[in-house]
Structure formats: structure tokens, C-alpha cells
Write a protein that holds these residues in place. Structure first.
Motif, mmCIF file in Angstrom:
data_model
loop_
_atom_site.group_PDB
_atom_site.id
_atom_site.type_symbol
_atom_site.label_atom_id
_atom_site.label_comp_id
_atom_site.label_asym_id
_atom_site.label_seq_id
_atom_site.Cartn_x
_atom_site.Cartn_y
_atom_site.Cartn_z
ATOM 1 N N THR B 70 35.962 33.768 37.488
ATOM 2 C CA THR B 70 35.791 34.983 36.877
ATOM 3 C C THR B 70 36.753 35.150 35.997
ATOM 4 O O THR B 70 36.876 36.431 35.593
ATOM 5 C CB THR B 70 36.194 35.575 38.025
ATOM 6 N N HIS B 71 37.892 34.504 35.272
ATOM 7 C CA HIS B 71 38.685 35.519 34.588
ATOM 8 C C HIS B 71 38.359 35.127 32.884
ATOM 9 O O HIS B 71 38.867 36.324 32.393
ATOM 10 C CB HIS B 71 39.529 33.702 34.352
ATOM 11 N N VAL B 73 35.762 37.569 31.970
ATOM 12 C CA VAL B 73 35.159 38.997 32.565
ATOM 13 C C VAL B 73 35.700 39.698 31.663
ATOM 14 O O VAL B 73 35.409 40.265 30.868
ATOM 15 C CB VAL B 73 34.226 38.812 34.084
ATOM 16 N N PRO B 74 37.150 39.902 31.520
ATOM 17 C CA PRO B 74 37.852 40.597 31.775
ATOM 18 C C PRO B 74 38.169 40.652 29.775
ATOM 19 O O PRO B 74 38.004 41.947 28.873
ATOM 20 C CB PRO B 74 39.315 40.731 32.175
ATOM 21 N N TRP B 75 38.451 39.071 29.716
ATOM 22 C CA TRP B 75 38.005 38.991 28.064
ATOM 23 C C TRP B 75 37.156 39.698 27.288
ATOM 24 O O TRP B 75 36.885 39.654 26.085
ATOM 25 C CB TRP B 75 38.900 37.664 27.699
ATOM 26 N N VAL B 77 35.073 41.227 28.607
ATOM 27 C CA VAL B 77 34.473 42.972 28.348
ATOM 28 C C VAL B 77 35.060 43.656 27.084
ATOM 29 O O VAL B 77 34.776 44.196 26.353
ATOM 30 C CB VAL B 77 35.535 43.403 29.659
ATOM 31 N N ARG B 78 36.948 42.977 26.817
ATOM 32 C CA ARG B 78 37.064 43.414 25.910
ATOM 33 C C ARG B 78 36.933 42.996 24.538
ATOM 34 O O ARG B 78 36.211 43.716 23.149
ATOM 35 C CB ARG B 78 38.625 42.551 25.560
ATOM 36 N N TRP B 157 30.751 48.399 30.192
ATOM 37 C CA TRP B 157 30.802 49.130 31.647
ATOM 38 C C TRP B 157 30.132 48.326 32.309
ATOM 39 O O TRP B 157 30.440 47.864 33.429
ATOM 40 C CB TRP B 157 30.246 50.264 31.416
ATOM 41 N N ALA B 160 32.512 45.075 33.342
ATOM 42 C CA ALA B 160 33.529 45.250 33.936
ATOM 43 C C ALA B 160 32.811 45.501 35.398
ATOM 44 O O ALA B 160 33.879 45.400 36.061
ATOM 45 C CB ALA B 160 34.286 46.161 33.434
ATOM 46 N N SER B 220 29.496 36.639 36.782
ATOM 47 C CA SER B 220 29.546 37.682 37.288
ATOM 48 C C SER B 220 28.655 38.784 39.065
ATOM 49 O O SER B 220 27.897 38.373 38.671
ATOM 50 C CB SER B 220 28.041 38.818 36.337
ATOM 51 N N PRO B 226 34.390 44.711 41.163
ATOM 52 C CA PRO B 226 34.728 44.406 39.897
ATOM 53 C C PRO B 226 34.349 43.014 40.158
ATOM 54 O O PRO B 226 34.370 42.087 41.170
ATOM 55 C CB PRO B 226 36.466 44.866 40.748
ATOM 56 N N THR B 228 36.326 40.476 39.500
ATOM 57 C CA THR B 228 37.148 40.042 39.138
ATOM 58 C C THR B 228 37.323 39.561 40.861
ATOM 59 O O THR B 228 37.809 38.548 40.840
ATOM 60 C CB THR B 228 38.394 40.627 39.287
#
Lengths: 107, 232
Positions: B70-71, B73-75, B77-78, B157, B160, B220, B226, B228
């Protein structure tokens, strides 16, 4: 989260356990209602390990058979806490509505 | 002891239905649990246990759990936010180069010398219509770019929040962006599109490609939490 998963995480919340121990514990927690079968248990443990919610604690050989103990990870603990809080909130709503309903019926 | 050996053989036959990766990881402990749960003197696997094992083995074969981290996902989103920003830049570039592009298209349509020697055959037929075609493309880009900006923001969105449809949306947006790039390249080949437009659209496309690759490789699985924190 499905019930077997929730029950397995709950069983592991008190400390590490091996497969047979989890099955007995889950049966005890649910008052005999949930009887986990070995196939279900290991499918769930395999998935939970892959998701990083549980991990292998230690291994033992008992009567020349492998016994592997699992424990909750920090992520697993968080996940269980969230699910338990969600269930409590839902149960709270159900109880409140039932009380209101019986109150109405009483008047 | 003989009965247990017979029971073990029976269970091993059932466990043989599991995928090899699962068997390597769990066969011995699963067998130990099955034997420990067996009744005294039991010789054959119980019907319910056998059905349970076969059912889970079949499920693992049909839909093996995806070992995703899941690491990413934040990237992802960015990167989606970056793609939205690049879309905004592309929009500004298209608007600011509109006059130059129209003029170039007009020149390309009227001047026979402007015909590139190795140009796409189809462009020879398209060439006289270039001014109108390019004008329509620019109008389309002016409308599509702001929609794309909003689209990427919505996808960011969704990613995330770990929404499953966000993955499909990302792939769809990437395909649309790629089509936009192809159109821009074909138009650019006709020497009518400003280089700035091509660079801007290429940047959007590269960013969209990286986002799509990242979101497809990341999990996802979380449906209402969330991303993560996966919820099985």
C-alpha cells in the motif's frame, strides 16, 4: 471485515496462538456459534499475513508436527480497534432505536 | 497410528488441490490442525472439512490474493495532483499559443512548399482542412483540459480514500490523455502545432502513465477506510 477475520484478530488480541488454539478460542469467544474450519482459518491467516495484519511469532514441533504461532502486528491491532469501534457505534444506534421504539409502544 | 496415517494421506490428497505457493507456506501446519481436530479413530477426512478445503483451494486458484503493497498509494495521489497541475499548465499553453497555431495551420494549408516530403499520406488529404481542424482541436483542448484537471483531482481524492473505482478511472483518464497526445503528435506532424503544446501534452501523458503504473501496482483494497490501512 468478515466475521471469521474479525474473530481471528480478536483471538490474537490476547497474545500469540497457533492454528488449533485460534479455532478453540474463536469457538469460546462466540459461545460456540462460530466454528472455524481449518481451510477458512488458513485462507484468512494467509491473507492477513499478506496484508501485514498478523505475523508469525514462533514455531514449535509438537509430536513431530509443525505448530506455528501467530500474533497481531501494530497494523492488525489498529485495524481491529477501528472495526470494534465501528461495530460498537452501529450497535449503539440499534439499541437506541430499539429503546425509542419500545418507549413509543409503551405509551 | 495406522488410522492417523490413512487420515493424513486423505488430507494430503485434498491439500494437493491448493496452489503450490500456499502449500509451501501452510501445508504442514494446516495438516497438523486438521489431524488435531480429528475425532478419535477417524480414518477419512470429514465431508464438511473436505468441502471447506476444496472450496478455499478453488478460490485461491481462481482469484489468488494480490500481494500488493500500500506504500505506492500516497505517491500515486501526489502524482495525480501533479498530473492535474500539468493539465492546467497545458491548458494555459494551448490558450496562449492559440493564435500562433492557427496562423501556422493557415500557412500549412495554403503554402504547397510546407508539404513535408515524408509526411503521413493522410495529411495530404487533411491539409486543406487544417485551419478548421486545428481550430476545432484547440476549442476541444480548451474544454477538455479543465475537465481533465477536475477529473484528476477527483481521482486523487478517490485513491486517497482507497476507492476501487478510482483505479478504473485512472486507467480511463490515462487512455484519454494518450489519445490527446496522439492527436497532438499528428497535428504537430503537420507543422501546425506549437512545440510548447506538444511538450505540455507529453508531460501530462508521462505523469499520467507514472500515476497509472503506480496505482495499479499499489493496493486499494480498503473500501471504506484510508488506503494505507488495508481492511480484509
Amino acid at each position: 471485515m468478515q466475521e471469521p477475520t474479525f474473530m481471528i484478530l480478536t483471538a490474537l488480541a490476547s497474545g500469540s496462538q497457533h492454528g488449533y488454539g485460534i479455532i478453540n478460542d474463536v469457538s469460546g469467544i462466540s459461545g460456540g456459534r462460530v466454528k472455524l474450519r481449518a481451510g477458512t482459518l488458513y485462507s484468512a491467516l494467509d491473507r492477513l499475513s499478506a496484508d501485514g495484519l498478523v505475523e508469525v511469532d514462533r514455531e514449535e514441533i509438537v509430536d513431530s508436527r509443525l505448530r506455528r504461532y501467530y500474533r497481531l502486528t501494530a497494523g492488525g491491532s489498529d485495524c481491529l480497534a477501528r472495526e470494534a469501534a465501528r461495530m460498537r457505534a452501529t450497535a449503539g444506534v440499534a439499541l437506541t432505536r430499539l429503546e425509542a421504539r419500545s418507549g413509543k409502544a409503551g405509551t | 497410528v495406522n488410522e492417523e496415517a490413512q487420515l493424513e494421506r486423505g488430507y494430503r490428497r485434498l491439500l494437493a488441490c491448493y496452489p503450490s505457493t500456499f502449500r509451501r507456506a501452510h501445508e504442514e501446519e494446516l495438516l497438523a490442525v486438521l489431524l488435531e481436530s480429528a475425532r478419535e479413530g477417524q480414518r477419512h477426512p470429514g465431508v464438511a472439512d473436505a468441502a471447506n478445503l476444496l472450496c478455499h483451494a478453488l478460490r485461491l486458484r481462481i482469484a489468488p490474493p494480490r500481494r500488493r503493497s500500500t506504500h505506492g498509494v500516497p505517491w500515486a495521489v501526489r502524482l495525480m495532483l501533479l498530473t492535474a497541475f500539468l493539465n492546467l499548465v497545458a491548458f494555459a499553453v494551448v490558450v496562449s499559443t492559440e493564435d500562433a497555431v492557427s496562423a501556422a495551420a493557415f500557412r500549412g494549408a495554403t503554402s504547397p512548399i510546407a508539404q513535408p516530403p515524408g509526411g503521413l499520406v493522410v495529411l495530404r488529404f487533411v491539409r486543406p482542412h487544417l485551419p478548421v481542424l486545428i481550430h476545432n482541436l484547440v476549442v476541444f483542448a480548451r474544454i477538455a483540459a479543465p475537465i481533465a484537471v477536475v477529473g484528476w483531482l477527483v481521482l486523487a481524492w478517490a485513491a486517497a480514500r482507497g476507492r476501487r473505482w478510482g483505479r478504473i478511472g485512472t486507467v480511463a483518464m490515462f487512455v484519454l490523455t494518450l489519445l490527446g497526445l496522439l492527436v497532438a503528435v499528428v497535428a504537430g506532424h503537420a507543422a501546425a502545432y506549437a512545440a510548447a503544446d506538444l511538450i505540455a501534452v507529453s508531460a501530462v501523458c508521462l505523469s499520467a502513465l507514472a500515476t497509472t503504473a503506480l496505482i495499479l501496482s499499489a493496493s486499494s483494497r480498503a473500501d471504506n477506510g484510508p488506503a494505507t490501512s488495508p481492511r480484509p
